[in-house]
Design an enzyme around this catalytic site. Structure first.
Site, PDB file in Angstrom:
ATOM      1  N   GLY A  71       0.803  -1.224   0.000  1.00  0.00           N
ATOM      2  CA  GLY A  71       0.000   0.000   0.000  1.00  0.00           C
ATOM      3  C   GLY A  71       0.832   1.268   0.000  1.00  0.00           C
ATOM      4  N   ARG A 135       1.074  -5.823  -4.887  1.00  0.00           N
ATOM      5  CA  ARG A 135       1.040  -6.692  -3.714  1.00  0.00           C
ATOM      6  C   ARG A 135       1.553  -8.106  -3.984  1.00  0.00           C
ATOM      7  NH1 ARG A 135      -1.450  -4.149   0.603  1.00  0.00           N
ATOM      8  NH2 ARG A 135      -2.565  -2.276   0.004  1.00  0.00           N
ATOM      9  N   ASP A 166       5.899  -8.065   5.591  1.00  0.00           N
ATOM     10  CA  ASP A 166       6.008  -9.199   4.675  1.00  0.00           C
ATOM     11  C   ASP A 166       7.052  -8.957   3.580  1.00  0.00           C
ATOM     12  OD1 ASP A 166       4.227 -10.781   5.985  1.00  0.00           O
ATOM     13  OD2 ASP A 166       2.537 -10.387   4.640  1.00  0.00           O
ATOM     14  N   LYS A 192       8.449   0.706   5.336  1.00  0.00           N
ATOM     15  CA  LYS A 192       7.316   1.524   4.895  1.00  0.00           C
ATOM     16  C   LYS A 192       6.026   0.945   5.402  1.00  0.00           C
ATOM     17  CE  LYS A 192       4.659   0.101   2.430  1.00  0.00           C
ATOM     18  NZ  LYS A 192       3.737  -0.663   1.590  1.00  0.00           N
ATOM     19  N   THR A 193       5.181   1.688   5.995  1.00  0.00           N
ATOM     20  CA  THR A 193       3.778   1.367   6.197  1.00  0.00           C
ATOM     21  C   THR A 193       3.132   2.403   7.089  1.00  0.00           C
ATOM     22  OG1 THR A 193       2.159  -0.107   7.206  1.00  0.00           O
ATOM     23  CG2 THR A 193       4.351  -0.317   8.041  1.00  0.00           C
ATOM     24  N   ILE A 194       2.010   2.931   6.623  1.00  0.00           N
ATOM     25  CA  ILE A 194       1.301   3.929   7.434  1.00  0.00           C
ATOM     26  C   ILE A 194       0.776   3.304   8.714  1.00  0.00           C
ATOM     27  CG2 ILE A 194       0.622   5.340   5.437  1.00  0.00           C
ATOM     28  CD1 ILE A 194      -2.257   4.235   5.835  1.00  0.00           C
ATOM     29  N   ASP A 195       0.614   1.985   8.752  1.00  0.00           N
ATOM     30  CA  ASP A 195       0.045   1.316   9.927  1.00  0.00           C
ATOM     31  C   ASP A 195       1.001   1.289  11.123  1.00  0.00           C
ATOM     32  OD1 ASP A 195      -2.172   0.778   8.438  1.00  0.00           O
ATOM     33  OD2 ASP A 195      -1.613  -1.283   7.976  1.00  0.00           O
ATOM     34  N   GLU A 418      -7.385   8.785   1.746  1.00  0.00           N
ATOM     35  CA  GLU A 418      -6.822  10.124   1.554  1.00  0.00           C
ATOM     36  C   GLU A 418      -5.532  10.335   2.328  1.00  0.00           C
ATOM     37  OE1 GLU A 418      -9.404   9.361   3.299  1.00  0.00           O
ATOM     38  OE2 GLU A 418      -9.697  10.679   5.014  1.00  0.00           O
TER      39      GLU A 418
END
Lengths: 544, 544
Positions: A71, A135, A166, A192-195, A418
């Site tokens: 993502g 992905r 992952d 990387k990951t916004i989560d 967004e």
């Protein structure tokens, strides 16, 4: 077409620690700690690296590939720009290649050479559209082989994989595979990951989290201000975060909503769906006592999957619906309402109670809308709408019993997409650019199987620590789909950690009193504490 | 709790034209034009006023009330701050009173005196929470009488009504009523609405539109960047604007989505629901030909009500469902699916065709979920989800016919509430503060039945023109609910105007090519063209 703000951001020069400014003089010191692993015979002797300054001989031109995996997260383009600039500072004849559409681009050998001209309109910009993402996972021997062929054909010195847990797990196996096949291509991972669930003793924070949370917090702060102005609605705001609730926690710290569901806490307490609905309804009833029929409730999108009895229900439904089972075959031709009627008596007591709580339309959706493996798709349930509806039922019953006198009007809202491709905040722009520069330096020094680790991030960029961690040190065994698998752990919200502790200590004060905070839109200019801020949870974690 | 940005904004001093800086020296010149009206015998001789400078005698202390009416719009607090500062500059013993919870506060005499202390944390802030708002309308003789009692009790020199078309219509009638009853209380209207449908030869732009559109455009630009990065989804973004499509048009000009529905155009072309679905599906099919299975489509929330055949359907359903009709009575006890079966043969051919197009769940919703008058609630239909679903059906049929080969995955999004209570943009902060100052000056000069009219808004604040327009000049007769009513007209998007013309000339280029523009978040610091920008449609209207 670029907006005036986008153009202004193109002119921005990211800040960085001194050591990353002169990349030609960078070198890496090996640490003491070794963490041998039988899974990675070639990689297992590698140690944590710390960047320092030296005057190494002029570098040869390098050929490096980069891929964006999974993502979108704000700042991805700056990782690439940082790599490009560092590679060219090391040697002007270096070349950078971007794999198109994510890891699938490596397998299909879809690649584009990235030049200054390509990058010119992507500096400090949002999105992943320069080379796209995807992905596809590179995890089978066949895929490793394909990847090897591609990097050999391109004669790459390095492959930089920008991704989450992952993707970085796969990067580690790929690095080992390349070594075992005597490839010179180094593999470097970038977190990387916004989560923010790629987080551990070596990774202080993945990039994109800051920007995404600030976009969501702008949104939530505005909605809260609207709630307190109109005094009419309960806003159930769904936020991204399927497996963890870091985003909801950070946004709660920034905006002080009346209630925030934290999946990890619900799981730890073993709460049922009825418990969650009761908690929300208690809040609404308590506020109604004060004449307040409005409020803001944050709901991480994956919340339902943390609820104990829902997990039981899902596993029973999956067993019943399996096309190989006699029930599955019997239900196949039925209409949705008939499926619902059929399934109820075949559920265990506990699962039946949970199923019967669900609105009719959700029951049908669960039985009809299944994934390619035939499993129910809990992730398709709009959790904010489900909870909103269940609270409506609960409050109506309380009203009949005289326990609730308010007027309940609720609005479901989803704040998600967004935040993923927003213009990166100053922090993410700086951080990503540094990650990219560091990745290039690691390739130049022929380091493989490493993740770029920049820490001390709560401090100004000039004080950041620049390190690299062997990816294999983050890998451990974990049960996934019933099998033990070697993976980088998805970090849950730590209920014993400072950010959650702070939240837990403050949140009761936010329930009935309206203590909403409105952070406003991300600023790129103006006072440092506003334009160059840090996530609150990051700052709290740094406090002793 | 105030965020750092909120605190920084508290320190901001709004810009204004010179004439509003020294309010003690302001005076008003009467224009020539008279527009007599029998409806307003007392007001009808009033003329357009232009502010100029003089040295009038020192003002007496004034007592002024202010009320916020209708939906929130960014900048409302600055209107109040502008009033307060001007009143106190005129005479430090002046007093300002805020009516609580909208016009209902006047009727119920719920009022609070506003002091510097109250205002201190509301300067340049979003929301309407200082005194709240409400949707009560003051329009009956009894309400006028109540209002008169309140203003007399408070001994008010002026009452400033901050609202949209209806609130300002009512303000005009109230001003006339007060005059006829020899009250000294002047009534002044201030044009507020994010929808921008309070717009005419005297009102260049209502406040709040700029900020709201910039919040929505940030959102849309981010989503578009996400769409082009992931290349997976069609985003159907619903925007506010029930009666007009100004917001959608402005956001389209700012972000260049692939398709934007404009209600006024759909109505002018007499399009049916099937036509609208066909247009959207044509876009999706054309993009699929180019390998693009993603995109951004803007949908004003009221779009369905502009569609000709839907209007026919609604009126037929309302007649059938009326509890006084035999059909209404017959359907009363039926289950939702039975209602649907019952109603279909009783609809005219045209309405039946439209009804049968609708997804089953929407059919049931229309028949079951009615307003207190028993009318179907079209406004409860989520138009973005309806269109998304109808396109799914249409594209599936095209696929069977071999006319569409794409992969259709759509995401419904609503961008609405977060724009209404945002921190006001620099423009709205300045504009509202000036509107408030002007309103205070009009009361000081005993002008009544006027609307504050500041124009030349596309220019820097120093060049704005400061006028006031008799409210009655904006009032005309219009059919509402089958009756002729004297109202201020809700201005639709002008299909012959410059903004729409520009959009119509450009939009074909945005369909298949991805020309998305990402305006980014509202900036309060930095380059003037970014921090102190103007709505694109406002600038276009000003072009000769």
């Amino acid at each position: 077409m670029l907006s005036p703000l986008q153009k202004a951001r193109l002119e921005y020069t990211p800040k960085m620690p001194k050591i990353l400014q002169n990349v030609a003089a960078i070198c890496f010191q090996e640490g003491q700690r070794v963490c041998a692993s039988e899974l990675f015979p070639k990689l297992s002797s590698s140690r944590v690296l710390t960047a320092s300054t030296d005057s190494p001989p002029p570098a040869q031109p390098l050929r490096v590939g980069v891929v964006l995996s999974g993502g979108q997260a704000p700042g991805g383009h700056n990782v690439i720009c940082g790599m490009y600039d560092a590679l060219h500072a090391l040697n002007p004849h270096s070349r950078l290649f971007g794999f198109i559409g994510g890891p699938g681009g490596i397998l299909k050998d879809k690649v584009v050479e990235l030049t200054e001209e390509h990058l010119a309109s992507f500096r400090n910009q949002g999105g992943f559209d320069l080379i796209g993402s995807g992905r596809t996972k590179i995890e089978t021997q066949e895929q490793f082989q394909k990847s090897l062929e591609t990097v050999e054909r391109l004669n790459l010195d390095g492959l930089v994989i920008v991704g989450g847990d992952d993707s970085n797990t796969n990067a580690c196996f790929l690095a080992e595979y390349f070594l075992q096949h005597n490839s010179k291509t180094c593999v470097i991972g970038v977190p990387k990951t916004i989560d923010a669930d790629l987080q551990n003793e070596f990774v202080e924070l993945s990039f994109g989290f800051d920007t995404a949370c600030r976009v969501y917090s702008e949104f939530i702060g505005n909605i809260a201000r609207d709630a307190i102005s109109a005094k009419k609605y309960y806003f159930f705001i769904k936020l991204m975060g399927r497996s963890t609730s870091h985003i909801a926690l950070e946004c709660a710290l920034a905006t002080h909503p009346n209630l925030t569901l934290i999946g990890e806490e619900i799981q730890a307490k073993g709460q049922s769906l009825a418990d969650v609905v009761r908690d929300i309804s208690d809040l609404i009833a308590a506020r109604a006592e004060e004449g307040k029929d409005y409020g803001v409730i944050l709901v991480p999108e994956g919340i339902i999957e943390f609820v104990g009895d829902v997990k039981i229900l899902i596993s029973e439904l999956n067993a019943l619906l399996a096309s190989t089972s006699k029930h599955g075959a019997a239900m196949e031709p039925m209409s949705p309402p008939d499926k619902v009627r059929y399934v109820i008596p075949h559920l265990g007591d506990h699962a039946r109670g949970t199923f019967e709580m669900l609105p009719h339309i959700i029951q049908e959706q669960l039985l009809c809308d299944r994934d390619p493996h035939g499993n129910v798709q809990m992730s398709k349930i709009e959790s904010e709408r489900l909870l909103m509806e269940l609270c409506r039922q609960e409050l109506a019953e309380r009203k009949l019993r005289g326990e609730y006198k308010g007027r309940y009007a609720a609005v479901p809202i989803f704040s998600g997409y967004e935040g993923r491709s927003s213009l990166p905040s100053v922090f993410d722009a700086d951080y990503c650019y540094c990650l990219g520069r560091l990745a290039a330096c690691l390739v130049a020094h022929k380091k493989t199987g490493y993740m770029t680790s920049i820490s001390n991030l709560a401090k100004p960029a000039s004080e950041w620590s620049v390190c690299a961690t062997p990816l294999h040190m983050m890998i451990h065994f974990e049960e996934r789909d019933g099998q033990q698998k070697a993976v980088i752990r998805k970090a849950p919200c730590d209920l014993g950690g400072k950010p959650f502790e702070y939240f837990a200590a403050e949140r009761d004060g936010w329930r009935v009193e309206d203590c909403y905070c409105q952070p406003g839109p991300i600023q790129f200019f103006g006072p440092t504490e506003i334009a160059d801020s840090r996530p609150i949870s990051l700052k709290l974690r740094g406090e002793k």
